[in-house]
Design a protein around this motif. Structure first.
Motif, PDB file in Angstrom:
ATOM      1  N   LYS A 234      46.700  45.574  40.588  1.00  0.00           N
ATOM      2  CA  LYS A 234      45.710  45.036  39.650  1.00  0.00           C
ATOM      3  C   LYS A 234      46.401  44.351  38.473  1.00  0.00           C
ATOM      4  CE  LYS A 234      42.003  48.378  40.590  1.00  0.00           C
ATOM      5  NZ  LYS A 234      41.239  49.520  40.045  1.00  0.00           N
ATOM      6  N   ILE A 235      47.458  44.978  37.979  1.00  0.00           N
ATOM      7  CA  ILE A 235      48.181  44.390  36.854  1.00  0.00           C
ATOM      8  C   ILE A 235      48.874  43.099  37.275  1.00  0.00           C
ATOM      9  CG2 ILE A 235      50.124  44.745  35.285  1.00  0.00           C
ATOM     10  CD1 ILE A 235      49.321  47.666  35.084  1.00  0.00           C
ATOM     11  N   HIS A 236      49.423  43.082  38.478  1.00  0.00           N
ATOM     12  CA  HIS A 236      50.075  41.875  38.992  1.00  0.00           C
ATOM     13  C   HIS A 236      49.073  40.724  39.119  1.00  0.00           C
ATOM     14  CE1 HIS A 236      54.329  42.423  40.149  1.00  0.00           C
ATOM     15  NE2 HIS A 236      54.033  43.710  40.144  1.00  0.00           N
ATOM     16  N   SER A 237      47.866  41.047  39.565  1.00  0.00           N
ATOM     17  CA  SER A 237      46.882  39.992  39.805  1.00  0.00           C
ATOM     18  C   SER A 237      46.098  39.606  38.553  1.00  0.00           C
ATOM     19  CB  SER A 237      45.901  40.434  40.900  1.00  0.00           C
ATOM     20  OG  SER A 237      45.213  41.608  40.502  1.00  0.00           O
ATOM     21  N   SER A 238      46.229  40.400  37.499  1.00  0.00           N
ATOM     22  CA  SER A 238      45.495  40.107  36.263  1.00  0.00           C
ATOM     23  C   SER A 238      46.143  38.929  35.534  1.00  0.00           C
ATOM     24  CB  SER A 238      45.490  41.341  35.357  1.00  0.00           C
ATOM     25  OG  SER A 238      44.845  41.053  34.140  1.00  0.00           O
ATOM     26  N   ARG A 239      45.306  37.980  35.107  1.00  0.00           N
ATOM     27  CA  ARG A 239      45.806  36.781  34.431  1.00  0.00           C
ATOM     28  C   ARG A 239      45.698  36.878  32.910  1.00  0.00           C
ATOM     29  NH1 ARG A 239      48.905  35.227  38.335  1.00  0.00           N
ATOM     30  NH2 ARG A 239      47.787  34.860  40.294  1.00  0.00           N
ATOM     31  N   LYS A 240      44.857  37.778  32.450  1.00  0.00           N
ATOM     32  CA  LYS A 240      44.649  37.905  31.009  1.00  0.00           C
ATOM     33  C   LYS A 240      45.384  39.122  30.477  1.00  0.00           C
ATOM     34  CE  LYS A 240      40.110  35.654  30.868  1.00  0.00           C
ATOM     35  NZ  LYS A 240      38.683  35.800  30.457  1.00  0.00           N
ATOM     36  N   THR A 241      46.025  38.951  29.343  1.00  0.00           N
ATOM     37  CA  THR A 241      46.779  40.045  28.730  1.00  0.00           C
ATOM     38  C   THR A 241      45.871  41.217  28.391  1.00  0.00           C
ATOM     39  OG1 THR A 241      48.327  38.440  27.772  1.00  0.00           O
ATOM     40  CG2 THR A 241      48.310  40.654  26.830  1.00  0.00           C
ATOM     41  N   GLU A 242      44.670  40.919  27.906  1.00  0.00           N
ATOM     42  CA  GLU A 242      43.737  41.970  27.526  1.00  0.00           C
ATOM     43  C   GLU A 242      43.336  42.825  28.727  1.00  0.00           C
ATOM     44  OE1 GLU A 242      43.343  38.802  26.895  1.00  0.00           O
ATOM     45  OE2 GLU A 242      43.613  38.644  24.714  1.00  0.00           O
ATOM     46  N   ASN A 243      43.136  42.181  29.867  1.00  0.00           N
ATOM     47  CA  ASN A 243      42.754  42.928  31.068  1.00  0.00           C
ATOM     48  C   ASN A 243      43.894  43.834  31.549  1.00  0.00           C
ATOM     49  OD1 ASN A 243      40.300  41.599  30.987  1.00  0.00           O
ATOM     50  ND2 ASN A 243      40.831  40.109  32.569  1.00  0.00           N
ATOM     51  N   SER A 244      45.100  43.294  31.581  1.00  0.00           N
ATOM     52  CA  SER A 244      46.261  44.096  31.992  1.00  0.00           C
ATOM     53  C   SER A 244      46.455  45.276  31.055  1.00  0.00           C
ATOM     54  CB  SER A 244      47.521  43.239  32.013  1.00  0.00           C
ATOM     55  OG  SER A 244      47.391  42.157  32.908  1.00  0.00           O
ATOM     56  N   ARG A 245      46.283  45.002  29.787  1.00  0.00           N
ATOM     57  CA  ARG A 245      46.430  46.046  28.778  1.00  0.00           C
ATOM     58  C   ARG A 245      45.417  47.169  29.006  1.00  0.00           C
ATOM     59  NH1 ARG A 245      45.516  43.477  23.317  1.00  0.00           N
ATOM     60  NH2 ARG A 245      47.470  42.382  23.861  1.00  0.00           N
ATOM     61  N   GLN A 246      44.163  46.806  29.297  1.00  0.00           N
ATOM     62  CA  GLN A 246      43.108  47.796  29.491  1.00  0.00           C
ATOM     63  C   GLN A 246      43.312  48.594  30.783  1.00  0.00           C
ATOM     64  OE1 GLN A 246      40.753  48.497  27.157  1.00  0.00           O
ATOM     65  NE2 GLN A 246      40.369  50.261  28.505  1.00  0.00           N
ATOM     66  N   ILE A 247      43.799  47.928  31.832  1.00  0.00           N
ATOM     67  CA  ILE A 247      44.080  48.630  33.094  1.00  0.00           C
ATOM     68  C   ILE A 247      45.112  49.731  32.868  1.00  0.00           C
ATOM     69  CG2 ILE A 247      45.113  48.382  35.376  1.00  0.00           C
ATOM     70  CD1 ILE A 247      43.929  45.531  35.435  1.00  0.00           C
TER      71      ILE A 247
END
Length: 224
Positions: free
Chosen positions: A89-102
């Motif tokens: 999920k983190i690899h496929s996330s394009r937004k910093t905010e989304n990766s951070r929340q995951i």
């Protein structure tokens, strides 16, 4: 140049049993066999019946060791499958905010309130450096050895308690020796746990042994 972390190395390093896990496995095995030796002291004085109870105790702990080892391996598969999905999920996330929340959702509530966004972003960057595995190899030979270790811990801890009945003819003396060995093992387990946790060693060992005796009594009272 620093080598990038590899998923197989992370999986291997996470499989080592902690001291509290090892001692807990021994406690489970001790409680199981003590319910049988306790039945010997209150229910029978015939050597044939004693032999049958001892075989039943060893068979029960053999089965319990197998179940415990298999459940350990199954839990590893589930935990690593989840960890792998988080990494993907983190690899496929394009937004910093989304990766951070995951990543933040995977932390404990206390830690998530203490860690700063910059630190989360740094961890996200480190995770993205981990190459995604092409094959989901969630169990390794290291894990199987850990499962074998659990099985042996549960099964072999019954032998010192059962051996007095095999070599001492006088039943009352065999019971006393067996119970003494069990108390020493419980005391030593508590001592090691106290050493690991930084508690008062002797006091913790006495409490640990007392709790073990109470658990055995409760198990027997409930028909275990």
């Amino acid at each position: 140049m620093k080598k990038k972390p590899d998923w197989s190395q992370i999986v291997k390093e996470s499989a080592v049993l902690a001291p509290i896990d090892r001692i807990s496995e021994v406690l489970f095995g001790l409680i199981m066999v003590l319910t049988f030796t306790g039945a010997i002291s209150v229910g029978t004085d015939a050597r044939e019946d004693v032999r049958e109870l001892l075989w039943a105790a060893l068979g029960c702990n053999l089965a319990w060791g197998l179940v415990d080892a298999i459940m350990y391996l199954m839990n590893l598969i589930i935990e690593r499958g989840h960890a792998l999905s988080v990494i993907q999920k983190i690899h496929s996330s394009r937004k910093t905010e989304n990766s951070r929340q995951i990543l933040k959702d995977e932390l404990s509530p206390t830690l998530s309130t203490l860690i700063r966004d910059q630190e989360l972003d740094h961890l996200v960057g480190k995770i993205k450096e981990i190459p995604e595995p092409g094959i989901r190899l969630l169990l390794t030979g290291h894990d199987l050895r850990a499962g074998l270790q659990i099985f042996l811990l549960v099964f072999l801890c019954t032998l010192p308690i059962a051996l007095p009945f095999a070599f001492i003819e006088e039943l009352e003396l065999a019971i006393r020796v067996s119970n003494g060995i069990a108390l020493v093992m419980l005391f030593w387990g508590g001592y090691l746990l106290a050493q690991y946790a930084g508690f008062r060693k002797i006091l913790t060992a006495v409490i640990y042994a007392g709790i073990g005796v109470l658990l055995v009594a409760l198990t027997m009272a409930l028909g275990g």
